[in-house]
Design an enzyme around this catalytic site. Structure first.
Site, PDB file in Angstrom:
ATOM      1  N   SER A  61       3.938  -6.772   2.241  1.00 35.90           N
ATOM      2  CA  SER A  61       4.540  -6.696   0.810  1.00 35.90           C
ATOM      3  C   SER A  61       4.341  -7.915   0.259  1.00 35.90           C
ATOM      4  O   SER A  61       3.634  -8.835  -0.227  1.00 35.90           O
ATOM      5  CB  SER A  61       5.733  -5.817   0.937  1.00 35.90           C
ATOM      6  N   ASP A  85       2.965  -7.070  -6.828  1.00 39.97           N
ATOM      7  CA  ASP A  85       3.335  -7.858  -5.686  1.00 39.97           C
ATOM      8  C   ASP A  85       2.129  -7.579  -4.938  1.00 39.97           C
ATOM      9  O   ASP A  85       1.043  -7.161  -5.240  1.00 39.97           O
ATOM     10  CB  ASP A  85       4.338  -7.269  -4.837  1.00 39.97           C
ATOM     11  N   ASP A  94       0.842  -5.905  -2.263  1.00 39.23           N
ATOM     12  CA  ASP A  94       0.140  -4.650  -1.849  1.00 39.23           C
ATOM     13  C   ASP A  94       0.264  -3.587  -3.221  1.00 39.23           C
ATOM     14  O   ASP A  94      -0.184  -2.428  -2.695  1.00 39.23           O
ATOM     15  CB  ASP A  94       0.804  -4.196  -0.640  1.00 39.23           C
ATOM     16  N   ASP A 105       2.619  -2.134  -4.840  1.00 43.48           N
ATOM     17  CA  ASP A 105       3.526  -1.147  -5.140  1.00 43.48           C
ATOM     18  C   ASP A 105       4.712  -1.424  -5.817  1.00 43.48           C
ATOM     19  O   ASP A 105       5.539  -0.422  -6.102  1.00 43.48           O
ATOM     20  CB  ASP A 105       3.991  -0.476  -3.785  1.00 43.48           C
TER      21      ASP A 105
END
Length: 466
Positions: free
Chosen positions: A95, A231, A233, A235
């Site tokens: 993340s 961000d 990834d 999400d």
């Protein structure tokens, strides 16, 4: 520090995420959870992610389970593909945390794993896997990103953002290409900004002042209506308005929910209380922080009322759709996992439809303002001890928050959230799966909310260093 595992996934130092450890978690996941007969695998753009993904794929195949390889894709795109196929998924990502760390996110055929799944996975760790007679098959999913892009085009239409000039802050987000493609497909002129081949740990909840100044400069220099990003990834969204100001996630959430005609909101206790003052929402459920808790509340709502127009969102901006929403061009089907694209697109569409700016759209909401930031590389045990002391010892708490007394409410749903007679709110919470300590604040001005965060993070840092 050993890798940590919870419903938000496994995270740890890359050096600790060995092939053997990754295989152990994959085998435990397969033993504990329904996979639907196959597992979709995707990864972000960290240097370590392809190697970890190979370990995931090898372990899945060795267990006799088929693999669908989606390569480098945003987490919500992977989730959408696996949910449509009624299959499990594993996303390799850390993340927003630094590049020396990484992790795994697990999905069952119905969505993100929950607390019961987490407990079963932990129970199956360290078990000798049963060797499969034949390796699982491998196939590739070239249409994964196309389907994700078509989701938004089909709902909002090719002219929804016509006339807007939108910057795409690309950095090292795995969503950078598909986000630009979606914004362009909806009719906006797009300008790519600052693409990086080196991983940058962008935390959309805690952008540093240098980055904020750069975003404002880009808006002014290029005459942009907005800058958008995610961000690492994909999400969590990042939205910057026409003045260069960040539009926070718990502002994007209510705007998106209102635009989709949602009636029931599920959101963590840390989210801005402005949503409680919006008459168009029939019910607000407050949860612990984290998408699994938001999803659990949404699922309970749908069990009670299957036709409920329910959505969820977090202060980080991730948005979860629990019903068939109708856009200008068509239906947007449910996606009950944290998505960054919907809370980017829906507010832009709404502002463009009304022919007003993003800042004007946000200014029409009830006047409550939030801020958040974090300390990194904290000692997790010391952080837990400090939080316990402040929660249980009134004298210590009064001394720590001396300038804000008296208290009017204490909420320990997730961390320590204190409301004061002035109307100010301070919420302290150590991270559950990273060496971080977050502070959230709410006040009657943005400036005061930022000052509260700065003041109490400084105090936390001093206390943790003693």
């Amino acid at each position: 520090m050993q890798p940590k595992f919870g419903t938000s996934g496994l995270r740890g130092l890359v050096t600790d995420l060995t092939d053997a450890l990754v295989s152990d978690y994959v085998n435990a996941f397969i033993a504990a959870c329904d996979t639907g007969g196959q597992i979709f695998v995707g990864w972000d753009l960290r240097d370590s992610s392809p190697r970890i993904a190979e370990a995931v794929i090898s372990a899945v195949r060795a267990a006799g389970v088929d693999v669908v390889v989606c390569k480098d894709v945003p987490t919500p795109a992977l989730a959408l593909a696996s949910l449509q196929a009624k299959s499990a998924a594993i996303m390799v990502t850390g993340s927003h945390i630094p590049a020396d760390r990484n992790g795994l996110k697990f999905y069952i055929p119905t969505g993100e794993i929950g607390k019961e799944d987490e407990a079963r996975i932990l129970k199956n760790l360290g078990q000798q896997p049963v060797a499969a007679q034949t390796l699982g098959a491998v196939e590739y999913a070239p249409d994964c990103l196309t389907d994700f892009c078509d989701r938004y085009l089909g709902a909002f239409g090719a002219t929804a953002l016509k006339g807007l000039r939108i910057g795409i802050y690309e950095h090292s987000s795995v969503a950078r290409d598909v986000l630009g493609a979606i914004i362009s497909a909806l009719g906006a002129e797009t300008l790519p900004l600052a693409r990086s081949e080196t991983f940058i740990p962008v935390d959309t909840e805690a952008l540093d002042p240098v980055m904020q100044a750069q975003l404002k400069d880009w808006v002014q220099t290029h005459a942009l209506d907005a800058i958008v990003s995610t961000d690492g990834d994909g999400d969590r969204p990042m939205v910057v308005d026409e003045n260069g100001a960040i539009v926070l996630g718990d502002v994007l959430g209510p705007i998106t929910a209102a635009g989709l005609h949602a009636a029931h909101i599920c959101t963590p206790v840390s989210s801005n209380s402005l949503v409680d003052h919006m008459a168009q929402f029939q019910k607000i459920d407050r949860t612990r922080i984290g998408s699994p808790f938001v999803i659990a509340a949404m699922e309970q709502t749908l069990r009670d009322t299957p036709s409920a127009a329910v959505v969820g969102y977090e202060a980080n901006g991730g948005f979860l759709l629990g019903f068939d929403a109708t856009g200008a061009a068509g239906v947007l089907s449910p996606l009950m996992t944290r998505d960054s694209v919907l809370p980017i697109v829906a507010p832009l569409v709404e502002a463009n439809k009304r022919q007003i700016s993003l800042s004007a759209l946000a200014a029409a909401l009830p006047a409550r303002f939030t801020a958040a930031d974090r300390l990194t590389e904290v000692n997790t045990q010391a952080a837990a001890t400090l939080l316990s002391e402040l929660t249980e010892n009134a004298a210590s708490r009064h001394q720590f928050f001396d300038a804000l007394q008296p208290e009017t409410d204490i909420d320990t749903t997730d961390g320590l959230r204190i409301s004061f007679e002035s109307g100010d709110v301070v919420h302290l919470r150590p991270s559950g799966n990273a060496p971080e300590f977050r502070c959230y604040a709410e006040s009657n001005t943005t400036e005061n909310a930022l000052l509260l965060v700065k003041t109490y993070l400084n105090r936390i840092q001093k206390r943790l260093q003693t």
